[in-house]
Structures are given as C-alpha cells and as structure tokens.
Write an enzyme that holds these catalytic residues in place. Structure first.
Site, PDB file in Angstrom:
ATOM      1  N   HIS A 194       7.293   5.662   0.862  1.00  0.00           N
ATOM      2  CA  HIS A 194       7.983   4.478   0.329  1.00  0.00           C
ATOM      3  C   HIS A 194       8.729   4.841  -0.962  1.00  0.00           C
ATOM      4  O   HIS A 194       9.844   4.384  -1.193  1.00  0.00           O
ATOM      5  CB  HIS A 194       6.984   3.365  -0.003  1.00  0.00           C
ATOM      6  CG  HIS A 194       6.221   2.846   1.162  1.00  0.00           C
ATOM      7  ND1 HIS A 194       4.877   3.084   1.340  1.00  0.00           N
ATOM      8  CD2 HIS A 194       6.599   2.097   2.229  1.00  0.00           C
ATOM      9  CE1 HIS A 194       4.459   2.504   2.439  1.00  0.00           C
ATOM     10  NE2 HIS A 194       5.483   1.898   3.009  1.00  0.00           N
ATOM     11  N   GLY A 218      12.396   3.998   6.787  1.00  0.00           N
ATOM     12  CA  GLY A 218      11.983   5.376   7.047  1.00  0.00           C
ATOM     13  C   GLY A 218      12.194   5.766   8.505  1.00  0.00           C
ATOM     14  O   GLY A 218      12.079   4.930   9.407  1.00  0.00           O
ATOM     15  N   GLU A 219      12.474   7.054   8.707  1.00  0.00           N
ATOM     16  CA  GLU A 219      12.668   7.554  10.082  1.00  0.00           C
ATOM     17  C   GLU A 219      11.337   7.784  10.797  1.00  0.00           C
ATOM     18  O   GLU A 219      11.336   8.089  11.980  1.00  0.00           O
ATOM     19  CB  GLU A 219      13.474   8.871  10.053  1.00  0.00           C
ATOM     20  CG  GLU A 219      14.950   8.631   9.820  1.00  0.00           C
ATOM     21  CD  GLU A 219      15.755   9.914   9.688  1.00  0.00           C
ATOM     22  OE1 GLU A 219      15.159  11.009   9.682  1.00  0.00           O
ATOM     23  OE2 GLU A 219      16.989   9.811   9.568  1.00  0.00           O
ATOM     24  N   LYS A 242       3.216  10.822   6.128  1.00  0.00           N
ATOM     25  CA  LYS A 242       2.584   9.837   5.233  1.00  0.00           C
ATOM     26  C   LYS A 242       2.619   8.473   5.899  1.00  0.00           C
ATOM     27  O   LYS A 242       3.639   8.081   6.478  1.00  0.00           O
ATOM     28  CB  LYS A 242       3.347   9.752   3.920  1.00  0.00           C
ATOM     29  CG  LYS A 242       3.366  11.056   3.164  1.00  0.00           C
ATOM     30  CD  LYS A 242       2.757  10.915   1.804  1.00  0.00           C
ATOM     31  CE  LYS A 242       2.877  12.221   1.044  1.00  0.00           C
ATOM     32  NZ  LYS A 242       1.912  12.328  -0.049  1.00  0.00           N
ATOM     33  N   ARG A 277      -1.631   3.770   7.039  1.00  0.00           N
ATOM     34  CA  ARG A 277      -2.781   3.765   7.963  1.00  0.00           C
ATOM     35  C   ARG A 277      -3.583   5.070   7.896  1.00  0.00           C
ATOM     36  O   ARG A 277      -4.686   5.111   8.435  1.00  0.00           O
ATOM     37  CB  ARG A 277      -2.314   3.500   9.396  1.00  0.00           C
ATOM     38  CG  ARG A 277      -1.859   2.068   9.616  1.00  0.00           C
ATOM     39  CD  ARG A 277      -1.695   1.725  11.086  1.00  0.00           C
ATOM     40  NE  ARG A 277      -1.511   0.301  11.292  1.00  0.00           N
ATOM     41  CZ  ARG A 277      -0.332  -0.308  11.452  1.00  0.00           C
ATOM     42  NH1 ARG A 277       0.785   0.392  11.434  1.00  0.00           N
ATOM     43  NH2 ARG A 277      -0.270  -1.614  11.642  1.00  0.00           N
ATOM     44  N   TYR A 285       0.855  -1.188   0.000  1.00  0.00           N
ATOM     45  CA  TYR A 285       0.000   0.000   0.000  1.00  0.00           C
ATOM     46  C   TYR A 285       0.897   1.246   0.000  1.00  0.00           C
ATOM     47  O   TYR A 285       0.807   2.114   0.850  1.00  0.00           O
ATOM     48  CB  TYR A 285      -0.976   0.008   1.180  1.00  0.00           C
ATOM     49  CG  TYR A 285      -2.292   0.651   0.786  1.00  0.00           C
ATOM     50  CD1 TYR A 285      -3.156  -0.003  -0.098  1.00  0.00           C
ATOM     51  CD2 TYR A 285      -2.647   1.901   1.237  1.00  0.00           C
ATOM     52  CE1 TYR A 285      -4.340   0.580  -0.501  1.00  0.00           C
ATOM     53  CE2 TYR A 285      -3.837   2.503   0.832  1.00  0.00           C
ATOM     54  CZ  TYR A 285      -4.673   1.826  -0.033  1.00  0.00           C
ATOM     55  OH  TYR A 285      -5.849   2.420  -0.438  1.00  0.00           O
ATOM     56  N   GLN A 321       4.052  -9.615  13.098  1.00  0.00           N
ATOM     57  CA  GLN A 321       4.263  -8.359  13.839  1.00  0.00           C
ATOM     58  C   GLN A 321       2.951  -7.719  14.297  1.00  0.00           C
ATOM     59  O   GLN A 321       2.948  -6.614  14.813  1.00  0.00           O
ATOM     60  CB  GLN A 321       5.114  -7.380  13.036  1.00  0.00           C
ATOM     61  CG  GLN A 321       4.486  -6.831  11.768  1.00  0.00           C
ATOM     62  CD  GLN A 321       5.494  -6.053  10.925  1.00  0.00           C
ATOM     63  OE1 GLN A 321       6.355  -6.634  10.274  1.00  0.00           O
ATOM     64  NE2 GLN A 321       5.413  -4.733  10.932  1.00  0.00           N
ATOM     65  N   ILE A 343       8.457  11.671   5.122  1.00  0.00           N
ATOM     66  CA  ILE A 343       7.795  12.435   4.050  1.00  0.00           C
ATOM     67  C   ILE A 343       6.393  12.805   4.560  1.00  0.00           C
ATOM     68  O   ILE A 343       5.689  11.951   5.117  1.00  0.00           O
ATOM     69  CB  ILE A 343       7.694  11.599   2.748  1.00  0.00           C
ATOM     70  CG1 ILE A 343       9.085  11.144   2.291  1.00  0.00           C
ATOM     71  CG2 ILE A 343       6.990  12.388   1.639  1.00  0.00           C
ATOM     72  CD1 ILE A 343      10.032  12.245   1.859  1.00  0.00           C
TER      73      ILE A 343
HETATM   74  O1  PAF Z   1       7.959  -0.765   8.333  1.00  0.00           O
HETATM   75  C1  PAF Z   1       7.326  -1.699   7.817  1.00  0.00           C
HETATM   76  O2  PAF Z   1       6.554  -1.521   6.867  1.00  0.00           O
HETATM   77  C2  PAF Z   1       7.483  -3.111   8.385  1.00  0.00           C
HETATM   78  O3  PAF Z   1       7.597  -3.101   9.766  1.00  0.00           O
HETATM   79  C3  PAF Z   1       8.629  -3.896   7.736  1.00  0.00           C
HETATM   80  C4  PAF Z   1       9.979  -3.270   8.048  1.00  0.00           C
HETATM   81  C5  PAF Z   1       8.438  -3.962   6.230  1.00  0.00           C
HETATM   82  C6  PAF Z   1       8.650  -5.330   8.277  1.00  0.00           C
HETATM   83  O4  PAF Z   1       7.469  -5.998   7.988  1.00  0.00           O
END
Ligand code: PAF
Length: 279
Positions: A37, A146-147, A183, A186, A32, A61, A175
């Site tokens: 990204h 990303g930070e 951004k 979610r 998404y 996760q 960003i």
């Molecule tokens: O930041 C994310 O989108 C996720 O935590 C990652 C690093 C792709 C691991 O699933």
C-alpha cells in the site's frame, strides 16, 4: 494529515483543494496497510498535489462465509504509515456512512465471473460498488491499484471505461517480502509453518514465467508445471491456476502477450493470490 469519517468532510476538503487548482490522487484500501500500500501512496504523492487514502473494510465484497469479521484492522498504524508516505487525508467511514438504505449496486458481466469470480460470485459487485462510490465522493484525477489483484485492476479499468469516469487508473507493481511472498494484509493469518508453505506460490510462478519467457508457447504446459510445483506443498490447496488474456481475461491456449498468469491457493484456511504479467 487528517482522518475523516464522513462523506461531507471529504467533499468539503476536496472541493477546497480543487478551488486552488490542486490535483487529487486516491488510493482505495481496506486498511491494515503494508509496504505494498505504501508504494501506491508514494506513487500517488509523486503524481498528485494531494492524496486521499480510503481505509474501509467493505462488507459488500465479502460473502457470509468469508473473513469480513476477522479481517485485520489497525487505524492508528495505518495513520502512521499514511503520514510517513505523505498522504493528505484518510477517509475512514463506518459501514452505515457508506451504505445506509442503499438499493443500488454496480455489477459487471463476463470478466467478473472468471478466476476469483468463480468461487467469489458477489465479490466484484461489492468492489465495483464501493470503488464507484469512492470515485464519486473523492472525485480524484487518478486512482491507484496494485497489480497483485490483477483481475480487480482489469475490472476497475473496464468499469471506468463503461461508466465514463473521468479518472486515470494507475496499476502499480507487486511488492514482495525478501523471500518472494507477495505482501498482503492476509499474510498475517499464516502461522510459521504456513508462512513457509506460502512460498510455493512465488516459486511456482517463477518457474512458469521462466518457461514462458524461455519460449514455451503452450499455455497448458506452463499451467501444468505451475500446478505441479504448488502440489508439491502439502499445506497448499489450489483454487485455480490460469493463463488468460490480460485485457479480456479469456483463457489462452497459446502463451501470447499481453498475458496474465494468475493463481489462487489456500494455505491452510488462508486464500492467497499471486500472478505474473507479460505485456
Ligand atoms: O483491493 C482492495 O483492498 C479492495 O478490494 C478495494 C479496492 C479497496 C475495494 O474495497
């Protein structure tokens, strides 16, 4: 640009690239994809000969009460963005391809138990496990994160040092939308009213940064000012507001660099994170 579903296909492709002496960048994502990204992919394209984007909503996760099922997915749109950004390959496995019969998980102490780890106790074990697997499958020279998820970046850097992965970790700036909202995939959960309310995160963090940059050294005062600003927004419910050492994630009494000031806030049912870093 290819989209592949199996570990074997990724390995074959990457091995062929490496035989040609090409360097490989990895951008791990849960799909998404948005401009945030895209900025990671574009940076990876600049710094590597080939770029793999992993597009996998990682079940390990998410806790059972979280949004794994409803997490937005759109592989066609992701493919268009990746092609536009110059990626070479998307790895889009099914959960079975990644986890069938898995008994091994990667876990970490201390820095995974603070900030987001307090309310998401299994989250970072899932992240460390899937990122280790992606590192072993893709064997990249560099990986891009990303930070916005500053704790995740800190955890991955530590894991790479602890487990001796020969991979350079590259952190990339947050960003934002034109109005300042960071951004995030979610953000799509927010209705119109919540979308406006969500601006309180950036507004409060800006205030905190101004205080810290203006010479306020009492971390608690900065945290309290950020908290008070977010609490003005009726739709916002704070999970945490904290100022910590950027590397150890230990709570700071004095606002000394390098610092991370991070917030997690529910806007309605949507949990958003944001931060500022002073190095
Ligand atoms: O930041 C994310 O989108 C996720 O935590 C990652 C690093 C792709 C691991 O699933």
């Amino acid at each position: 640009m290819q989209i592949v579903k199996t570990i074997d296909e990724v390995r074959k492709t990457v091995k062929a690239w490496k035989r040609e002496g090409l360097t490989v960048g990895l951008v791990p994502t849960m799909g998404y994809l948005h401009e945030g990204h895209k900025s990671l992919i574009e940076r990876a394209v600049k710094e590597n000969d080939r770029v793999v984007v992993s597009d996998f909503v990682n079940p390990t996760q998410f806790a059972p009460n979280e949004d794994f099922e409803s997490y937005p997915r759109d592989i066609q749109a992701d493919a268009a963005l990746c092609a536009d950004a110059g990626a070479s390959l998307i790895f889009n496995p099914e959960a079975d391809e990644m986890y069938t019969d898995a008994l091994t998980f990667v876990d970490m102490n201390k820095i995974t138990k603070v900030l987001c780890g307090k309310t998401r106790p299994i989250h970072f074990s899932g992240v460390c496990t899937v990122v280790s697997k992606l590192f072993n499958i893709v064997t990249p020279d560099r990986a891009y994160f990303g930070e916005k998820d500053a704790q995740q970046l800190c955890v991955i850097r530590k894991m790479v040092r602890d487990l001796n992965f020969d991979i350079e970790i590259v952190g990339c700036p947050i960003i934002r939308e034109a109005d300042g909202l960071a951004k995030s995939s979610r953000n799509t959960y927010l209705n119109e009213e919540e979308r406006k309310a969500a601006l309180c995160l950036n507004r409060a963090l800006k205030l905190g940064r101004e205080m810290a940059e203006g010479g306020e050294t009492d971390a608690e005062k900065v945290v309290n000012a950020i908290t008070a600003e977010i609490e003005k927004e009726p739709l916002a419910k704070i999970d945490y507001v904290e100022m910590v050492d950027l590397n150890t994630l230990e709570m700071l009494k004095t606002a000394e660099k390098p610092l991370l000031c991070a917030v997690a806030v529910y806007i309605g049912k949507t949990r958003l994170i944001d931060n500022f870093i002073m190095e």
